[in-house]
Design a protein around this motif. Structure first.
Motif, short mmCIF file in Angstrom:
data_model
loop_
_atom_site.label_atom_id
_atom_site.label_comp_id
_atom_site.label_asym_id
_atom_site.label_seq_id
_atom_site.Cartn_x
_atom_site.Cartn_y
_atom_site.Cartn_z
N ASN A 65 0.87 -1.22 -0.12
CA ASN A 65 0.03 -0.09 0.00
C ASN A 65 0.97 1.31 0.00
OD1 ASN A 65 -2.21 1.73 0.21
ND2 ASN A 65 -3.13 0.90 2.14
N SER A 66 1.13 1.70 -1.00
CA SER A 66 2.09 2.88 -1.43
C SER A 66 1.20 4.04 -0.85
CB SER A 66 2.61 2.83 -2.71
OG SER A 66 2.84 4.24 -3.13
N LYS A 67 2.31 5.21 -0.49
CA LYS A 67 1.32 6.30 0.09
C LYS A 67 1.25 7.18 -1.12
CE LYS A 67 5.36 9.32 1.79
NZ LYS A 67 6.13 9.16 0.51
N ASP A 68 2.08 7.03 -2.19
CA ASP A 68 1.97 7.77 -3.63
C ASP A 68 1.04 7.10 -4.54
OD1 ASP A 68 3.92 9.73 -2.43
OD2 ASP A 68 5.50 8.47 -3.30
N LEU A 69 1.11 5.82 -4.79
CA LEU A 69 0.52 4.87 -5.77
C LEU A 69 -0.74 4.27 -5.31
CD1 LEU A 69 3.91 3.70 -7.18
CD2 LEU A 69 2.24 5.64 -7.97
N GLY A 70 -0.99 4.31 -3.98
CA GLY A 70 -2.07 3.35 -3.42
C GLY A 70 -1.79 1.91 -3.37
N SER A 71 -2.77 1.09 -3.52
CA SER A 71 -2.43 -0.33 -3.46
C SER A 71 -1.75 -0.81 -4.93
CB SER A 71 -3.76 -1.05 -3.12
OG SER A 71 -3.79 -2.38 -3.58
N VAL A 72 -0.89 -1.23 -4.83
CA VAL A 72 -0.22 -1.92 -6.33
C VAL A 72 -0.02 -3.37 -6.10
CG1 VAL A 72 1.51 -1.59 -7.58
CG2 VAL A 72 1.30 0.21 -6.06
N PRO A 73 -0.71 -3.86 -7.22
CA PRO A 73 -0.78 -5.45 -7.13
C PRO A 73 0.44 -6.19 -7.14
CG PRO A 73 -1.76 -4.83 -9.14
CD PRO A 73 -1.37 -3.54 -8.37
N PRO A 74 0.99 -7.42 -6.71
CA PRO A 74 2.08 -7.91 -6.66
C PRO A 74 2.48 -8.29 -8.20
CG PRO A 74 0.68 -9.35 -5.17
CD PRO A 74 -0.19 -8.06 -5.91
N LEU A 75 1.65 -8.62 -8.90
CA LEU A 75 2.19 -8.86 -10.26
C LEU A 75 2.67 -7.73 -11.31
CD1 LEU A 75 -0.83 -11.10 -11.68
CD2 LEU A 75 1.25 -11.72 -11.03
N LYS A 76 2.41 -6.39 -10.52
CA LYS A 76 3.07 -5.29 -11.00
C LYS A 76 4.38 -5.02 -10.26
CE LYS A 76 -0.29 -2.25 -13.46
NZ LYS A 76 -1.19 -1.07 -13.00
N PHE A 77 4.47 -5.20 -9.00
CA PHE A 77 5.62 -4.69 -8.57
C PHE A 77 6.82 -5.77 -8.09
CE2 PHE A 77 3.21 -5.68 -4.48
CZ PHE A 77 4.20 -6.38 -3.67
N ILE A 78 6.26 -6.97 -8.21
CA ILE A 78 7.10 -8.08 -8.06
C ILE A 78 8.31 -8.09 -9.23
CG2 ILE A 78 7.74 -10.68 -7.88
CD1 ILE A 78 6.60 -9.75 -5.17
N PRO A 79 7.91 -8.09 -10.55
CA PRO A 79 8.79 -8.20 -11.56
C PRO A 79 9.67 -6.77 -11.51
CG PRO A 79 6.70 -8.41 -12.32
CD PRO A 79 6.48 -7.94 -10.99
N VAL A 80 9.35 -5.73 -10.98
CA VAL A 80 10.32 -4.34 -10.86
C VAL A 80 11.17 -4.73 -9.61
CG1 VAL A 80 10.22 -2.07 -10.31
CG2 VAL A 80 8.50 -3.11 -11.51
N ALA A 81 10.67 -5.41 -8.70
CA ALA A 81 11.48 -5.61 -7.33
C ALA A 81 12.60 -6.74 -7.89
CB ALA A 81 10.61 -6.19 -6.36
N GLU A 82 12.26 -7.67 -8.69
CA GLU A 82 13.23 -8.79 -9.15
C GLU A 82 14.25 -8.10 -9.96
OE1 GLU A 82 10.42 -11.56 -10.89
OE2 GLU A 82 10.54 -12.74 -9.27
N SER A 83 14.03 -7.00 -10.91
CA SER A 83 14.86 -6.59 -11.75
C SER A 83 15.85 -5.49 -11.41
CB SER A 83 14.06 -6.34 -13.19
OG SER A 83 13.36 -5.11 -12.81
N THR A 84 15.32 -5.00 -10.09
CA THR A 84 16.21 -3.93 -9.62
C THR A 84 17.06 -4.47 -8.48
OG1 THR A 84 14.36 -3.33 -8.07
CG2 THR A 84 14.63 -2.11 -9.97
N GLY A 85 16.80 -5.67 -8.01
CA GLY A 85 17.40 -6.32 -6.91
C GLY A 85 16.73 -6.08 -5.54
N MET A 86 15.72 -5.41 -5.69
CA MET A 86 15.10 -5.00 -4.31
C MET A 86 14.32 -6.26 -3.73
SD MET A 86 13.60 -1.18 -4.88
CE MET A 86 13.28 -1.01 -6.32
N ILE A 87 14.37 -7.38 -4.64
CA ILE A 87 13.46 -8.40 -4.01
C ILE A 87 14.20 -9.17 -2.96
CG2 ILE A 87 14.41 -9.92 -5.82
CD1 ILE A 87 10.79 -10.18 -4.54
N ILE A 88 15.56 -8.69 -3.04
CA ILE A 88 16.56 -9.44 -1.95
C ILE A 88 16.16 -9.09 -0.55
CG2 ILE A 88 18.79 -9.96 -1.12
CD1 ILE A 88 18.20 -11.25 -3.89
N PRO A 89 16.25 -7.68 -0.36
CA PRO A 89 15.90 -7.33 1.07
C PRO A 89 14.36 -7.23 1.27
CG PRO A 89 16.30 -5.17 -0.38
CD PRO A 89 16.72 -6.34 -1.02
N ILE A 90 13.49 -7.24 0.17
CA ILE A 90 11.83 -7.38 0.59
C ILE A 90 11.75 -8.92 0.99
CG2 ILE A 90 9.90 -7.25 -0.65
CD1 ILE A 90 10.49 -5.18 -2.00
N GLY A 91 12.47 -9.81 0.31
CA GLY A 91 12.31 -11.20 0.40
C GLY A 91 12.62 -11.71 1.44
#
Ligand code: C2E
Ligand code: MG
Ligand code: MG
Ligand code: MG
Length: 294
Positions: A65-91
Motif C-alpha cells: 500500500n504505497s502512500k503515493d500510488l495506493g495499493s499496487v498488485p504483486p504482479l506489477k511490483f514483484i517483477p520490478v523488485a526482481e529486476s532492480t534487486g530490491m527483491i532481496i531485502p524485500i524477500g
C-alpha cells in the motif's frame, strides 16, 4: 494522408510507451521507500486438507500500500523488485515476517499450521536465502517443516545449477518446498524428479475450467497431473478454487489440498485468528448437523 495517420499512430504508441515507462519508474522509486515507510504487509490465504476439511496452513501473499500510488498488485511490483534487486531485502523481510507469524500462531495455540512463502529465483542465485532462513528459524525457534518455500518453474531456466544446489540444501535442512503454478511454465517433466520438492501447486488456469463435463481436455490434464504427482510421492494443492463444484471435483479426483476464494480470500494478519475461530465453529456445527441427520 496516409503519412499523417502513420504519424498519429506513432505518436499514440509513443505516449503509451511513455506511460508504461513512467509507471515503472514510479513503482521503482516508490518501492525503494516501501520497506522503511512500513508500506508492505503480508496477507494469508488458508489452505485446507480436502480429506477432512481442516486448515493445514496459509500462503503468505505480499501486499503493498504505497502512500503515493495506493495499493499496487504483486504482479506489477514483484517483477520490478526482481529486476532492480530490491527483491532481496524485500524477500528477507517476507521470510522474517512469516516466521514471526508462525510464532504468533503457536502462542495462540495453533502449533501445526504451515506457512508457505513465495520466493523468486534471484533470492536463490544472488541472495543468501539459506542463511536467511536458517537464522530466522533459529531466532523464532521454529521447526523447519513449518516453513514452506514456493518456487516457480523459472528456477529451472537458471542454468548454472546454483539454485538447484540451494534447493537441495534447504530440503536437507527440513524446509518444505513446493512447485508453484505447475503446468504454466516451460519445464520438462524430467526436471520434476530432480527437484527436491514435496508439493505441486496446480495452477488456477486448470482449476478455472473445472468441472464442465464437456471439458475433457482439462479434466484429462488435471487427473493426469494428480496421478503423476502421487506416483512421484508428491502432494497436490489446487490453486484458485472459486466454486463448490470445483472443490468437490478435486476431492473426488484425489487432490490433497485446496486454496481459493471459495474457501477464503487472503486475510490480513490481524484477522486470521477470528477467521480460524469462525471456521472451527462452522465445522463443529456442520458435524453436529450431520450427526442429527444420521
Ligand atoms: P501465486 O503464488 O500463484 O499466488 C496465488 C495468487 O492467486 C494470489 O495473487 C492470490 O491472491 C490469487 N488467488 C488465490 N485464490 C484465488 C481465487 O480463487 N481466484 C482468483 N482470481 N485469484 C486467487 P496475488 O496475491 O495477486 O499474487 C500474485 C503473485 O505474486 C503470486 O502468485 C506470486 O507469484 C507473487 N507473489 C506474491 N507475494 C510474493 C512474495 O512475497 N514474494 C514473491 N517473490 N512473489 C510473491
Ligand atoms: Mg504461490
Ligand atoms: Mg501459485
Ligand atoms: Mg498462480
Amino acid at each position: 494522408r496516409a503519412k499523417e495517420s502513420g504519424k498519429n499512430s506513432f505518436c499514440l504508441f509513443d505516449s503509451f510507451m511513455e506511460a508504461v515507462v513512467m509507471e515503472r519508474l514510479a513503482i521503482e522509486s516508490g518501492l525503494r521507500q516501501a520497506l522503511v515507510n512500513n508500506e508492505l504487509a503480508l496477507h494469508y490465504q488458508p489452505i485446507i486438507n480436502l480429506a477432512d476439511n481442516q486448515v493445514t496452513g496459509f500462503e503468505a501473499l505480499l501486499r503493498w500500500n504505497s502512500k503515493d500510488l495506493g495499493s499496487v498488485p504483486p504482479l506489477k511490483f514483484i517483477p520490478v523488485a526482481e529486476s532492480t534487486g530490491m527483491i532481496i531485502p524485500i524477500g528477507e523481510w517476507v521470510i522474517r515476517q512469516a516466521c514471526g507469524f508462525i510464532k504468533k500462531l503457536h502462542e495462540a495455540g495453533y502449533a501445526d499450521l504451515k506457512i508457505a512463502v513465495n520466493i523468486s529465483v534471484n533470492q536463490l542465485v544472488v541472495g543468501n536465502v539459506i542463511e536467511n532462513v536458517k537464522e530466522t528459524l533459529q531466532e523464532f525457534q521454529l521447526e523447519p517443516w513449518l516453513l514452506e518455500l514456493e518456487i516457480t518453474e523459472s528456477i529451472l531456466m537458471e542454468s548454472s545449477g546454483t539454485s538447484l544446489k540451494q534447493l537441495d540444501e534447504l530440503a536437507t535442512m527440513g524446509v518444505s518446498l513446493a512447485l508453484d503454478d505447475f503446468g504454466t511454465g516451460y519445464s520438462s517433466l524430467t526436471y520434476l524428479r530432480q527437484l527436491p520438492i514435496c508439493t505441486l501447486k496446480l495452477d488456477k488456469t486448470f482449476v478455472d475450467n473445472l468441472p464442465q463435463v464437456n471439458n475433457t481436455a482439462t479434466r484429462a490434464i488435471v487427473e493426469g497431473i494428480i496421478t503423476m504427482a502421487h506416483k512421484l510421492g508428491l502432494i497436490v494443492v489446487a490453486e484458485g478454487v472459486e466454486t463448490g463444484e470445483q472443490l468437490s471435483y478435486l476431492y473426488h479426483h484425489s487432490c490433497d489440498f485446496a486454496q481459493g476464494y471459495y474457501i477464503s480470500r487472503p486475510i490480513p494478519e490481524n484477522e486470521v485468528n477470528v477467521w480460524l475461530i469462525n471456521r472451527k465453529f462452522l465445522n463443529n456445527n456442520a458435524c453436529q448437523n450431520s450427526e442429527l441427520m444420521l
